[in-house]
Design an enzyme around this catalytic site. Structure first.
Site, PDB file in Angstrom:
ATOM      1  N   GLY A  60      59.698  41.363  32.353  1.00  0.00           N
ATOM      2  CA  GLY A  60      60.466  41.645  33.823  1.00  0.00           C
ATOM      3  C   GLY A  60      60.885  40.151  34.347  1.00  0.00           C
ATOM      4  O   GLY A  60      61.421  40.103  35.351  1.00  0.00           O
ATOM      5  N   SER A 183      60.241  51.960  24.763  1.00  0.00           N
ATOM      6  CA  SER A 183      59.434  51.266  23.660  1.00  0.00           C
ATOM      7  C   SER A 183      60.075  51.963  22.473  1.00  0.00           C
ATOM      8  O   SER A 183      60.250  53.249  22.433  1.00  0.00           O
ATOM      9  CB  SER A 183      58.082  51.180  23.922  1.00  0.00           C
ATOM     10  OG  SER A 183      57.505  50.980  22.707  1.00  0.00           O
ATOM     11  N   TYR A 208      51.040  57.200  25.362  1.00  0.00           N
ATOM     12  CA  TYR A 208      51.897  56.076  25.815  1.00  0.00           C
ATOM     13  C   TYR A 208      53.341  56.273  25.088  1.00  0.00           C
ATOM     14  O   TYR A 208      54.315  56.351  25.690  1.00  0.00           O
ATOM     15  CB  TYR A 208      51.413  54.671  25.158  1.00  0.00           C
ATOM     16  CG  TYR A 208      52.337  53.510  25.374  1.00  0.00           C
ATOM     17  CD1 TYR A 208      52.730  52.861  26.733  1.00  0.00           C
ATOM     18  CD2 TYR A 208      53.060  52.858  24.133  1.00  0.00           C
ATOM     19  CE1 TYR A 208      53.577  51.999  26.801  1.00  0.00           C
ATOM     20  CE2 TYR A 208      53.851  51.759  24.270  1.00  0.00           C
ATOM     21  CZ  TYR A 208      53.976  51.329  25.738  1.00  0.00           C
ATOM     22  OH  TYR A 208      55.153  50.485  25.823  1.00  0.00           O
TER      23      TYR A 208
HETATM   24  N1  LIG Z   1      55.252  43.761  25.318  1.00  0.00           N
HETATM   25  C1  LIG Z   1      55.656  44.566  24.190  1.00  0.00           C
HETATM   26  O1  LIG Z   1      55.329  44.308  22.980  1.00  0.00           O
HETATM   27  C2  LIG Z   1      56.593  45.634  24.693  1.00  0.00           C
HETATM   28  C3  LIG Z   1      56.925  46.620  23.605  1.00  0.00           C
HETATM   29  C4  LIG Z   1      57.872  47.864  24.056  1.00  0.00           C
HETATM   30  C5  LIG Z   1      57.843  48.003  25.219  1.00  0.00           C
HETATM   31  N2  LIG Z   1      57.472  47.165  26.164  1.00  0.00           N
HETATM   32  C6  LIG Z   1      57.773  47.519  27.679  1.00  0.00           C
HETATM   33  O2  LIG Z   1      58.226  46.439  28.266  1.00  0.00           O
HETATM   34  C7  LIG Z   1      57.999  46.520  29.771  1.00  0.00           C
HETATM   35  C8  LIG Z   1      57.527  45.410  30.177  1.00  0.00           C
HETATM   36  O3  LIG Z   1      55.996  45.093  29.740  1.00  0.00           O
HETATM   37  P1  LIG Z   1      55.740  43.554  29.411  1.00  0.00           P
HETATM   38  O4  LIG Z   1      55.586  43.495  27.769  1.00  0.00           O
HETATM   39  O5  LIG Z   1      56.562  42.601  30.026  1.00  0.00           O
HETATM   40  O6  LIG Z   1      54.185  43.700  30.007  1.00  0.00           O
HETATM   41  P2  LIG Z   1      53.501  43.096  31.298  1.00  0.00           P
HETATM   42  O7  LIG Z   1      53.768  41.472  31.180  1.00  0.00           O
HETATM   43  O8  LIG Z   1      52.117  43.539  31.282  1.00  0.00           O
HETATM   44  O9  LIG Z   1      54.512  43.605  32.374  1.00  0.00           O
HETATM   45  C9  LIG Z   1      54.156  44.817  32.956  1.00  0.00           C
HETATM   46  C10 LIG Z   1      54.751  44.905  34.309  1.00  0.00           C
HETATM   47  O10 LIG Z   1      54.430  46.209  34.954  1.00  0.00           O
HETATM   48  C11 LIG Z   1      53.695  46.091  35.968  1.00  0.00           C
HETATM   49  N3  LIG Z   1      52.937  47.165  36.629  1.00  0.00           N
HETATM   50  C12 LIG Z   1      51.912  47.936  35.731  1.00  0.00           C
HETATM   51  N4  LIG Z   1      51.668  49.368  36.353  1.00  0.00           N
HETATM   52  C13 LIG Z   1      52.371  49.038  37.678  1.00  0.00           C
HETATM   53  C14 LIG Z   1      52.336  49.710  38.797  1.00  0.00           C
HETATM   54  N5  LIG Z   1      51.508  50.838  38.913  1.00  0.00           N
HETATM   55  N6  LIG Z   1      53.435  49.552  39.814  1.00  0.00           N
HETATM   56  C15 LIG Z   1      54.339  48.721  39.774  1.00  0.00           C
HETATM   57  N7  LIG Z   1      54.111  47.822  38.477  1.00  0.00           N
HETATM   58  C16 LIG Z   1      53.600  47.756  37.783  1.00  0.00           C
HETATM   59  C17 LIG Z   1      52.810  44.827  35.986  1.00  0.00           C
HETATM   60  O11 LIG Z   1      52.335  44.473  37.129  1.00  0.00           O
HETATM   61  P3  LIG Z   1      50.631  43.751  37.464  1.00  0.00           P
HETATM   62  O12 LIG Z   1      51.085  42.199  36.794  1.00  0.00           O
HETATM   63  O13 LIG Z   1      50.362  43.979  38.795  1.00  0.00           O
HETATM   64  O14 LIG Z   1      50.047  44.428  36.327  1.00  0.00           O
HETATM   65  C18 LIG Z   1      53.713  43.772  35.307  1.00  0.00           C
HETATM   66  O15 LIG Z   1      54.612  43.243  36.139  1.00  0.00           O
HETATM   67  C19 LIG Z   1      57.027  47.819  29.707  1.00  0.00           C
HETATM   68  O16 LIG Z   1      57.571  48.928  30.304  1.00  0.00           O
HETATM   69  C20 LIG Z   1      56.671  48.197  28.413  1.00  0.00           C
HETATM   70  O17 LIG Z   1      56.231  49.449  28.034  1.00  0.00           O
HETATM   71  C21 LIG Z   1      56.720  46.320  25.801  1.00  0.00           C
END
Ligand SMILES: NC(=O)c1ccc[n+]([C@@H]2O[C@H](COP(=O)([O-])OP(=O)(O)OC[C@H]3O[C@@H](n4cnc5c(N)ncnc54)[C@H](OP(=O)(O)O)[C@@H]3O)[C@@H](O)[C@H]2O)c1
Length: 326
Positions: A60, A183, A208
């Site tokens: 993000g 995902s 998930y």
């Molecule tokens: N990383 C991977 O390998 C991967 C793979 C497949 C899909 N994804 C998808 O990619 C997207 C981004 O994830 P990321 O990998 O960048 O992980 P990340 O760095 O953990 O980012 C997740 C974000 O979601 C926010 N969030 C969580 N719960 C929330 C809530 N209740 N209200 C508002 N915001 C909330 C977190 O905020 P806080 O900082 O407050 O926790 C953080 O800003 C997700 O949808 C994830 O499912 C990631």
């Protein structure tokens, strides 16, 4: 480990390897190309607004940066003021732009979504891009503030409500797009209400996958409902990205990932490429109801393409919101 898991791991591994070792072009250069291509095609002088949920970290954060560079005013919809203000300072420093705004949003609370939407609508009358990026993964069984299983409640239902509550502004904005970050895990999901409603059936990895399949089913149903409005809706897998999220992966996966971390996990800039392409690429104008990964359109589960099932998810989501709103 199932054969399907192995196949997916191999595909991820190949893509990550090609990206990490700049076999095509560096991810930073690719991102710049997407931004440039968008800027060339977009000659309008109207100010454009984008909301990115979960913009303070990981995918993000990098998505917000690229959108600002493309000329958007970016509203960072996040839970924590402190970490988002920190992220904004970093983004301002890295881009030289002051086009980032924080509005507090907790997707696990209907009340917070209502307050967010009210606040956004008080100061904005357009929304050209909504990136439903926030997510949680593999948490132990917990419930949202409104009493719904947390992964489904946050990843799908919170975004379902947010999007619907913003639809009037989105429809009023020229060539608006909705981008839903799902995902690879969607391929292991199934939409079964009992798995969402019954705590005894909870499994953190399976649930998930369910929430991420629901992201795609929602995106497909919404794209159908918005036909003829000019608004497009697409979903995507960002890749296996080295973000805060992977810390929560189940033990076996963490072990594999830590072993192969150097080769498998891509950095968040590379992880934002598919989101940015789907959000900005002029060649995707009018493309809707599709799922992307590795920057290309990908196949969807037959369940995600089942119109009856997608409508069923929509009705179920509406019912849950009514039932759990106080
Ligand atoms: N990383 C991977 O390998 C991967 C793979 C497949 C899909 N994804 C998808 O990619 C997207 C981004 O994830 P990321 O990998 O960048 O992980 P990340 O760095 O953990 O980012 C997740 C974000 O979601 C926010 N969030 C969580 N719960 C929330 C809530 N209740 N209200 C508002 N915001 C909330 C977190 O905020 P806080 O900082 O407050 O926790 C953080 O800003 C997700 O949808 C994830 O499912 C990631």
């Amino acid at each position: 480990m199932k054969v399907l898991h192995v196949i997916h791991l191999v595909i991820e591994f190949t893509y990550s390897f090609l990206i990490k070792f700049d076999v095509w072009a560096s991810s930073k250069a690719k991102l710049e190309q997407y931004v440039l291509k968008y800027k060339k095609a977009n000659t309008s002088t109207e100010e454009k607004f984008a909301i990115v949920t979960g913009a303070n970290s990981g995918v993000g954060f990098e998505t917000s940066k690229a959108l600002a560079l493309a000329g958007f005013r970016v509203i960072m919809a996040c839970r924590s003021r402190e970490s988002t203000e920190e992220a904004i300072s970093k983004l301002e420093l890295e881009t030289g732009l002051k086009t980032f705004e924080f509005i507090q949003l907790d997707l696990s609370s209907f009340k917070s979504i209502d307050v967010f939407v009210d606040q956004y609508k008080k100061s904005h009358n357009k929304l050209h891009l909504l990136v439903n990026n926030a997510g949680i993964a593999f948490c132990p069984y917990t419930k949202t503030k409104d009493g719904i299983e947390m992964q489904f409640g946050t990843n799908h239902l919170g975004h379902f409500k947010l999007t619907n509550d913003l639809l009037d502004l989105i429809k009023a904005s020229e060539r608006a797009r909705i981008v839903v970050v799902s995902s690879l895990a969607n391929y292991h999901g199934t939409f079964d209400k009992s798995l969402i409603l019954e705590e005894s059936k909870y499994n953190k990895a399976n649930n998930y996958g369910i929430s991420k399949l629901c992201n795609i089913m929602f995106s497909n149903e919404l794209s159908k409902r918005l036909a003829g409005t000019g608004v497009t809706v697409n979903s995507l897998h960002p890749g296996a990205v080295n973000t805060n999220m992977v810390k929560n992966y189940p033990g076996s996966l963490v072990n594999i990932l830590s072993l192969l971390k150097l080769l498998i996990l891509i950095d968040p800039i590379a992880g934002s490429l598919t989101s940015i392409k789907v959000a900005l690429d002029p060649e995707l104008e009018g493309v809707t109801g599709k799922f992307f990964m590795h920057e290309e359109e990908a196949t969807q589960l037959s369940e995600a393409l089942d119109e009856k099932k997608c409508k069923e998810l929509w009705d179920f989501s509406e019912e849950l919101i009514i039932k759990h709103s106080t």
